[in-house]
Design a protein around this motif. Structure first.
Motif, mmCIF file in Angstrom:
data_model
loop_
_atom_site.group_PDB
_atom_site.id
_atom_site.type_symbol
_atom_site.label_atom_id
_atom_site.label_comp_id
_atom_site.label_asym_id
_atom_site.label_seq_id
_atom_site.Cartn_x
_atom_site.Cartn_y
_atom_site.Cartn_z
ATOM 1 N N LEU A 83 -7.560 -1.310 10.707
ATOM 2 C CA LEU A 83 -6.644 -0.257 11.131
ATOM 3 C C LEU A 83 -5.347 -0.875 11.632
ATOM 4 C CD1 LEU A 83 -5.801 2.605 11.725
ATOM 5 C CD2 LEU A 83 -7.163 2.534 13.834
ATOM 6 N N SER A 84 -5.445 -1.984 12.350
ATOM 7 C CA SER A 84 -4.239 -2.685 12.787
ATOM 8 C C SER A 84 -3.408 -3.106 11.590
ATOM 9 C CB SER A 84 -4.628 -3.914 13.618
ATOM 10 O OG SER A 84 -3.476 -4.566 14.120
ATOM 11 N N LEU A 85 -4.062 -3.579 10.547
ATOM 12 C CA LEU A 85 -3.363 -3.973 9.322
ATOM 13 C C LEU A 85 -2.696 -2.783 8.645
ATOM 14 C CD1 LEU A 85 -2.728 -6.240 7.278
ATOM 15 C CD2 LEU A 85 -4.930 -5.728 6.186
ATOM 16 N N ALA A 86 -3.314 -1.608 8.751
ATOM 17 C CA ALA A 86 -2.738 -0.401 8.160
ATOM 18 C C ALA A 86 -1.429 -0.012 8.843
ATOM 19 C CB ALA A 86 -3.734 0.751 8.236
ATOM 20 N N ALA A 87 -1.226 -0.497 10.076
ATOM 21 C CA ALA A 87 0.009 -0.208 10.813
ATOM 22 C C ALA A 87 0.910 -1.436 10.901
ATOM 23 C CB ALA A 87 -0.338 0.267 12.223
ATOM 24 N N ALA A 88 0.667 -2.407 10.037
ATOM 25 C CA ALA A 88 1.293 -3.721 10.183
ATOM 26 C C ALA A 88 2.559 -3.915 9.382
ATOM 27 C CB ALA A 88 0.285 -4.810 9.780
ATOM 28 N N SER A 89 3.413 -4.806 9.922
ATOM 29 C CA SER A 89 4.436 -5.504 9.155
ATOM 30 C C SER A 89 3.966 -6.955 9.177
ATOM 31 C CB SER A 89 5.807 -5.358 9.800
ATOM 32 O OG SER A 89 6.190 -4.003 9.873
#
Length: 336
Positions: A83-89
């Motif tokens: 989920l963190s990756l889904a919101a990542a740059s």
């Protein structure tokens, strides 16, 4: 609970930015970075502002936590590091590429379904290694690939079409737009295309700060809280090793922070205090120290922020100056 009826869209105008940082060399102000800063208190009210916090602007990747909330509301079953990756740059490290592949696998999809722009890794060390190895730009390496993989999975779960998932009229993007308007508390002023190809919504700096405050102060278990928890607990997955935004979240307990291209930074604490920064010329060298100064102004212990004061300005290889936030951003003195 906040209003479900957003206010009018912010005005589209030339922003009335103000000086926010000085480039000081040898005791002389050599340059000035203009921009805007807003600090919100735990009650949601503006405690401090500098420049133009109400003009329409593009938050760039700082809007990704909001996009992730929208996807969770639409049924995306992610938590933790993915989920963190889904919101990542992200920086394009192997863990980021592997995580994106995993999201695609869970969705029953593959890299060729992605519609983001092929690119080299964002991190310069990782990018240089790719060049030495003769590797070419790829959609997986582009810093928004985790978000795009999550968008595809969200679309598949809802039975929405995949090939046009980046169209602003697509049900997925309509859901994202509705969430952006709800969390910012204002209508979207303009819609354009971000660097990765996804729709980009114009809001105000004030609205961006308000949105992140609502995410960090949301009730446990809500989509908002899940996004905040995932990004804080897996800060390197939301950015990368050595990235200032990850270091900032590690340094300040409970802080959620997200950067964006063109000098955008937003950060918020669990009690709803929040700051948002826009550097007019897009300079990263001003983004970090100005954001740190704004957090100190919001009441964060300045001792936690010392490493974010900015890189020294060199002359002949030796420190001769710095990028210094303007005096107006100095923390307020404590009451006696």
């Amino acid at each position: 609970m906040y209003s479900s009826s957003p206010a009018d869209a912010p005005a589209v105008r030339e922003p009335l930015h103000a000086p926010v940082a000085h480039l000081v060399r040898g005791g002389v102000v050599e340059g000035i970075h203009y921009g805007s800063v807003v600090v919100l208190g735990a009650d949601g009210r503006v405690q401090f502002q500098l420049g133009d916090i109400e003009a329409a602007f593009y938050p760039r990747s700082a809007v990704k936590p909001l996009q992730a909330v929208a996807m969770l509301r639409a049924g995306l079953p992610l938590d933790g590091e993915l989920l963190s990756l889904a919101a990542a740059s992200h920086s394009g490290e192997e863990r980021h590429l592997a995580g994106t592949r995993r999201i695609l696998e869970l969705a029953g999809l593959a890299e060729h379904h992605l519609r983001n722009v092929p690119d080299m890794p964002f991190d310069p060390v990782v990018r240089d290694a790719w060049v030495r190895e003769g590797r070419l730009p790829s959609r997986l390496a582009q810093n928004c690939s985790g978000k795009h993989a999550a968008m595809l999975w969200t679309a598949r779960l809802n039975g929405w079409s995949l090939g046009d998932y980046l169209d602003p009229a697509h049900p997925l993007q309509q859901a994202v737009a509705a969430t952006v308007e709800e969390l910012t508390g204002q209508r979207i002023a303009r819609v354009t295309v971000d660097g990765c190809g996804a729709p980009l919504f114009s809001i105000s700096l004030h609205g961006l700060a308000r949105a992140l405050a609502r995410i960090t102060s949301a009730a446990p278990g809500t989509p908002e809280a899940r996004v905040a928890d995932a990004m804080r607990e897996h800060a390197e997955m939301a950015s990368g090793s050595g990235r200032d935004v990850a270091a900032l979240m590690r340094a300040v307990p409970g802080l959620l922070a997200k950067d964006g291209f063109e000098g955008v930074q937003v950060a918020a604490l669990p009690d709803g205090r929040a700051v948002a920064v826009k550097i007019a010329d897009g300079a990263n060298r001003a983004r970090v120290p100005v954001a740190a100064a704004a957090l100190a102004r919001a009441g964060v212990d300045p001792e936690l922020l010392t490493e974010f004061a900015g890189e020294p300005l060199l002359g002949g290889g030796e420190p001769v100056g710095c990028v210094r936030p303007v005096r107006a951003l100095d923390p307020l003195p404590l009451a006696a």
